[in-house]
Design an enzyme around this catalytic site. Structure first.
Site, PDB file in Angstrom:
ATOM      1  N   ASP A 170       1.710  47.017 -38.741  1.00 15.69           N
ATOM      2  CA  ASP A 170       2.298  47.789 -39.841  1.00 15.69           C
ATOM      3  C   ASP A 170       3.722  47.358 -40.194  1.00 15.69           C
ATOM      4  O   ASP A 170       4.305  47.869 -41.133  1.00 15.69           O
ATOM      5  CB  ASP A 170       2.261  49.284 -39.541  1.00 15.69           C
ATOM      6  CG  ASP A 170       3.004  49.669 -38.266  1.00 15.69           C
ATOM      7  OD1 ASP A 170       3.727  48.822 -37.709  1.00 15.69           O
ATOM      8  OD2 ASP A 170       2.856  50.815 -37.812  1.00 15.69           O
ATOM      9  N   HIS A 199       4.747  39.006 -36.450  1.00 13.10           N
ATOM     10  CA  HIS A 199       6.158  39.125 -36.084  1.00 13.10           C
ATOM     11  C   HIS A 199       6.882  37.775 -36.159  1.00 13.10           C
ATOM     12  O   HIS A 199       7.896  37.560 -35.497  1.00 13.10           O
ATOM     13  CB  HIS A 199       6.325  39.742 -34.681  1.00 13.10           C
ATOM     14  CG  HIS A 199       5.954  41.178 -34.620  1.00 13.10           C
ATOM     15  ND1 HIS A 199       6.078  41.939 -33.479  1.00 13.10           N
ATOM     16  CD2 HIS A 199       5.478  42.022 -35.574  1.00 13.10           C
ATOM     17  CE1 HIS A 199       5.677  43.172 -33.719  1.00 13.10           C
ATOM     18  NE2 HIS A 199       5.306  43.244 -34.979  1.00 13.10           N
ATOM     19  N   TYR A 264      11.582  40.727 -37.606  1.00 10.50           N
ATOM     20  CA  TYR A 264      11.406  40.323 -36.217  1.00 10.50           C
ATOM     21  C   TYR A 264      11.849  38.882 -35.965  1.00 10.50           C
ATOM     22  O   TYR A 264      12.056  38.500 -34.812  1.00 10.50           O
ATOM     23  CB  TYR A 264       9.946  40.485 -35.793  1.00 10.50           C
ATOM     24  CG  TYR A 264       9.574  41.905 -35.425  1.00 10.50           C
ATOM     25  CD1 TYR A 264       9.605  42.339 -34.112  1.00 10.50           C
ATOM     26  CD2 TYR A 264       9.208  42.821 -36.407  1.00 10.50           C
ATOM     27  CE1 TYR A 264       9.276  43.632 -33.776  1.00 10.50           C
ATOM     28  CE2 TYR A 264       8.874  44.122 -36.088  1.00 10.50           C
ATOM     29  CZ  TYR A 264       8.916  44.527 -34.763  1.00 10.50           C
ATOM     30  OH  TYR A 264       8.593  45.807 -34.439  1.00 10.50           O
TER      31      TYR A 264
END
Length: 440
Positions: A170, A199, A264
């Protein structure tokens, strides 16, 4: 209309009541007759089930809520399994974060050494979950949130290639919601082009009602990152960890302005900045335990003591996204999502067996990935290094190989040297004896 049976693996999660509420909010479109919670921690699951029952009863008292530590009871004949395993709980998450920080290295639950430690704990239980599904509910789709999703997806690809599983995350959806707010658009009006690993990816274009707004968004984010105008008015009451991450998007864009990076990527592109911004004695795990975890279990204790129900949670992207994906499968909606899928030429100049995160249409038969253009050498090089690290880690877990684990750690960009990688790996082995396979 058909009604659906949903199992939640990792039913004791603080996210379970939010998932149940997300299902209930769509009950007219996606009628559910039963929600089954499955967890190996019976007492924690019992508590979460209490509040989940209250949530569901407010919408439809006829929906059956069950909880079990028995896989047959939990999974037999269900239509969907929502997986959100956190192997070792927040106690191990805290170690995943603090052990690397003690060596001056990024400590994060899904990225770098912390994510690799978490991945080593999660591979075997996820393979077991696929086997439970195959045995008790062969028609069911597993929709997997269990982290680190890239490592889990690679392990399932390698060991259970025929599993009916969709791996989702998500985080890009959360970023898209903030992009929509920055652009003054409704969340349903925004669409993105994106490529990478989970990520570890980049937004290459952002559209509102079919019109590219990438240049406008990039200009804003180069100065403000993902901090929205509304957030910037009251930063002291915002989530401090995410505010730092969102601001760091601006730092990365200043270095590499072509595409908008996943937040990320800060752990790989500017790891020293992240380390300097973090208190190694009080990490994200502590904040989660002291806030989200405490709020939910305080509300459960209050419910048990008084019979009064207070919601100690919220329905966020986590719950709504997994339900939307399930509905697209159930009704063959062919909705467009970012998913983690086997490449198979979708990104032409990456390996076919890479588990990439890209746009795909979700059908009743599974995902139909959208084919992209070849990516630039900079991105290709970064992705292939990260991909090699993840593949070696999976092989290390499956083969019990210390050497491959060390190679995986040494390749990861969060480490400055192989010597430091070995030191952190050895510390993590010591703390994960209960969970990791023996590495020889």
């Amino acid at each position: 209309m058909k009604t659906y049976k949903i199992a939640v693996a990792g039913g004791g999660s603080t996210y379970s009541p939010g998932i149940a509420k997300a299902l209930m909010l769509k009950k007219d479109e996606f009628p559910v007759s039963e929600i089954r919670l499955y967890d190996i921690n019976e007492e924690r699951q019992r508590k979460v089930a209490l509040i989940t029952e209250k949530v569901v009863a407010e919408f439809d008292p006829n929906v059956k809520i069950t909880s079990s530590t028995n896989p047959k009871t939990a999974f037999e004949d269900v239509d969907f399994i929502f997986a959100q395993l956190r192997v070792g709980g927040n106690a191990m998450r805290e170690k995943d974060e603090k052990i690397p920080f003690s060596h001056g290295i990024v400590g994060q639950e899904t990225c770098g050494p912390g994510g690799m430690a978490y991945g080593m704990r999660t591979i075997a239980p996820m393979i077991e979950l696929c086997d439970f599904a195959s045995k008790y509910a062969p028609q069911a789709w597993i929709i997997n949130y269990s982290n680190p999703a890239a490592i889990v997806a690679e392990a399932i690809r390698k060991e259970r290639p025929n599993a009916r599983i969709l791996n989702i995350c998500d985080m890009p959806i959360g970023m898209m919601l903030r992009m929509a707010e920055i652009l003054g658009a409704d969340k349903d009006e925004i669409e993105v082009d994106y490529f990478g690993l989970n990520h570890f990816g980049w937004f290459t274009d952002v559209y509102v009602k079919g019109e590219s707004r990438m240049n406008e968004l990039r200009e804003y984010m180069s100065e403000n990152g993902l901090v929205t105008p509304e957030q910037s008015k009251d930063l002291q009451h915002s989530d401090v960890d995410w505010i730092k991450a969102h601001k760091n998007v601006a730092n990365m864009l200043k270095l590499f302005p072509e595409y908008i990076p996943s937040s990320y990527l800060q752990y790989y592109l500017i790891p020293q900045t992240v380390v300097e911004q973090t208190n190694p004695e009080y990490t994200r795990a502590n904040r989660v335990m002291d806030n989200r975890e405490k709020n939910l279990f305080d509300s459960i204790d209050h419910l048990e003591e008084t019979g009064e129900f207070k919601e100690g949670f919220k329905v966020g992207v986590h719950g709504t996204f997994i339900v939307d994906v399930a509905m697209s499968i159930a009704f063959d909606r062919r909705e467009r999502f970012l998913l983690i899928v086997e490449n198979n030429g979708a990104i032409p100049n990456l390996p076919s067996d890479a588990m990439v995160e890209i746009p795909a249409y979700v059908t009743s038969r599974g995902p139909e990935p959208i084919r992209l253009e070849p990516i630039g050498l900079f991105y290709k090089g970064l992705i292939e290094q990260q991909l090699a690290s993840e593949k070696l880690l999976v092989e290390a877990a499956l083969e019990g190989s210390y050497q491959k684990a060390l190679q995986a750690f040494a390749l990861n960009k969060t480490f400055p040297s192989a010597e430091v990688a070995k030191t952190v790996l050895d510390d993590l082995i010591e703390e994960n004896k209960e969970f990791w396979p023996v590495l020889n």
